[in-house]
Design a protein around this motif. Structure first.
Motif, PDB file in Angstrom:
ATOM      1  N   GLY A  35      22.865  31.651  -6.708  1.00 22.96           N
ATOM      2  CA  GLY A  35      21.454  31.041  -7.032  1.00 22.96           C
ATOM      3  C   GLY A  35      20.278  31.304  -5.728  1.00 22.96           C
ATOM      4  N   LEU A  36      19.679  30.192  -5.057  1.00 20.24           N
ATOM      5  CA  LEU A  36      18.808  29.948  -4.550  1.00 20.24           C
ATOM      6  C   LEU A  36      19.413  28.587  -3.389  1.00 20.24           C
ATOM      7  CD1 LEU A  36      14.961  30.514  -5.701  1.00 20.24           C
ATOM      8  CD2 LEU A  36      16.339  31.199  -4.213  1.00 20.24           C
TER       9      LEU A  36
ATOM     10  N   ASP B 217      16.362  37.373   1.598  1.00 18.67           N
ATOM     11  CA  ASP B 217      17.202  37.641   0.526  1.00 18.67           C
ATOM     12  C   ASP B 217      18.639  37.287   1.675  1.00 18.67           C
ATOM     13  OD1 ASP B 217      16.296  38.994  -1.976  1.00 18.67           O
ATOM     14  OD2 ASP B 217      15.539  40.365  -0.486  1.00 18.67           O
TER      15      ASP B 217
ATOM     16  N   THR C  40      10.998  32.571  -0.606  1.00 15.28           N
ATOM     17  CA  THR C  40      13.018  33.018  -0.570  1.00 15.28           C
ATOM     18  C   THR C  40      12.744  34.222   0.469  1.00 15.28           C
ATOM     19  OG1 THR C  40      12.527  32.131  -2.685  1.00 15.28           O
ATOM     20  CG2 THR C  40      14.442  33.302  -2.270  1.00 15.28           C
TER      21      THR C  40
ATOM     22  N   ARG D 108      18.987  33.723  -1.056  1.00 15.70           N
ATOM     23  CA  ARG D 108      19.367  34.073  -2.283  1.00 15.70           C
ATOM     24  C   ARG D 108      20.903  34.398  -2.505  1.00 15.70           C
ATOM     25  NH1 ARG D 108      14.105  36.476  -3.108  1.00 15.70           N
ATOM     26  NH2 ARG D 108      13.497  36.731  -4.377  1.00 15.70           N
ATOM     27  N   THR D 109      21.537  33.657  -3.003  1.00 17.22           N
ATOM     28  CA  THR D 109      23.033  34.128  -2.699  1.00 17.22           C
ATOM     29  C   THR D 109      23.326  33.704  -4.755  1.00 17.22           C
ATOM     30  OG1 THR D 109      23.443  31.265  -3.492  1.00 17.22           O
ATOM     31  CG2 THR D 109      22.757  31.453  -1.208  1.00 17.22           C
ATOM     32  N   ASP D 110      24.088  33.801  -4.325  1.00 20.08           N
ATOM     33  CA  ASP D 110      25.473  34.660  -5.778  1.00 20.08           C
ATOM     34  C   ASP D 110      25.228  33.509  -6.304  1.00 20.08           C
ATOM     35  OD1 ASP D 110      25.695  37.225  -5.059  1.00 20.08           O
ATOM     36  OD2 ASP D 110      28.587  36.801  -4.015  1.00 20.08           O
TER      37      ASP D 110
ATOM     38  N   GLU E 288       9.450  31.493  -4.494  1.00 17.42           N
ATOM     39  CA  GLU E 288       9.561  32.626  -4.131  1.00 17.42           C
ATOM     40  C   GLU E 288       9.266  33.241  -3.329  1.00 17.42           C
ATOM     41  OE1 GLU E 288      11.130  36.720  -4.622  1.00 17.42           O
ATOM     42  OE2 GLU E 288      11.395  34.810  -6.249  1.00 17.42           O
TER      43      GLU E 288
END
Length: 176
Positions: free
Chosen positions: A163-164, A95, A93, A159-161, A90
């Motif tokens: 997931g990671l 956005d 990561t 972060r993508t649609d 987390e």
């Protein structure tokens, strides 16, 4: 004059009633470090040791700090092979990814950089160099540890649609 059966001291001015205050170095050297620590905790410990080392002129303390740094680098060796826990993923990561902003200045991997730091630490522990060389080696070790910490704490995931995903586009799990 005090008797042998008394609790009165003959010279009360000799007694030290002030508590002993540990130095920051002593506290740092007593801080435990082991396999239960996560990657960031180990990196922070390495950074604390090298920060104290670069500012220290006491030979005994420098040797102790080098010893602890070498031990921390060995713990780091294990941490680099351990999968990242969710809380670190987390923290690593973002956005929105901008790949050019996340490249490290060296083209070497984390384990190789860790090995370089270990080698420099061992050289400092051997104490075979002149004071000037020792100062240069300590400075280089300081720079490499900070580079390693910066690189390993740099965001790796986006972060993508779906997931990671890795920022670099690589789909290799467990990369630090």
């Amino acid at each position: 004059m005090a008797n042998t059966n008394t609790t009165t001291t003959a010279r009360p001015e000799i007694l030290c009633t002030q508590p002993v205050i540990e130095s920051a170095i002593t506290t740092l050297l007593k801080t435990p470090l082991g396999a239960t620590h996560d990657l960031f905790q180990v990196l922070d410990a390495c950074q604390h040791y090298v920060d104290a080392l670069i500012e220290n002129d006491d030979n005994t303390e420098r040797m102790a700090l080098c010893g602890r740094l070498l031990a921390a680098l060995e713990v780091l060796k294990v941490a680099l092979k351990t999968p990242l826990p969710a809380h670190l993923i987390e923290r690593l990561t973002v956005d929105v990814a901008e790949p050019d902003n996340y490249r490290g200045p060296l083209s070497t991997d984390s384990e190789t950089l860790r090995e370089y730091c270990s080698a420099l630490t061992i050289l400092l522990l051997q104490r075979q160099q002149s004071p000037e060389q020792e100062e240069q080696l300590t400075g280089l070790l300081f720079e490499l540890i900070n580079l390693l910490v910066e690189d390993l704490k740099t965001p790796r995931f986006v972060r993508t649609d779906g997931g990671l995903a890795m920022i670099s586009g690589e789909a290799v799990p467990g990369i630090h």
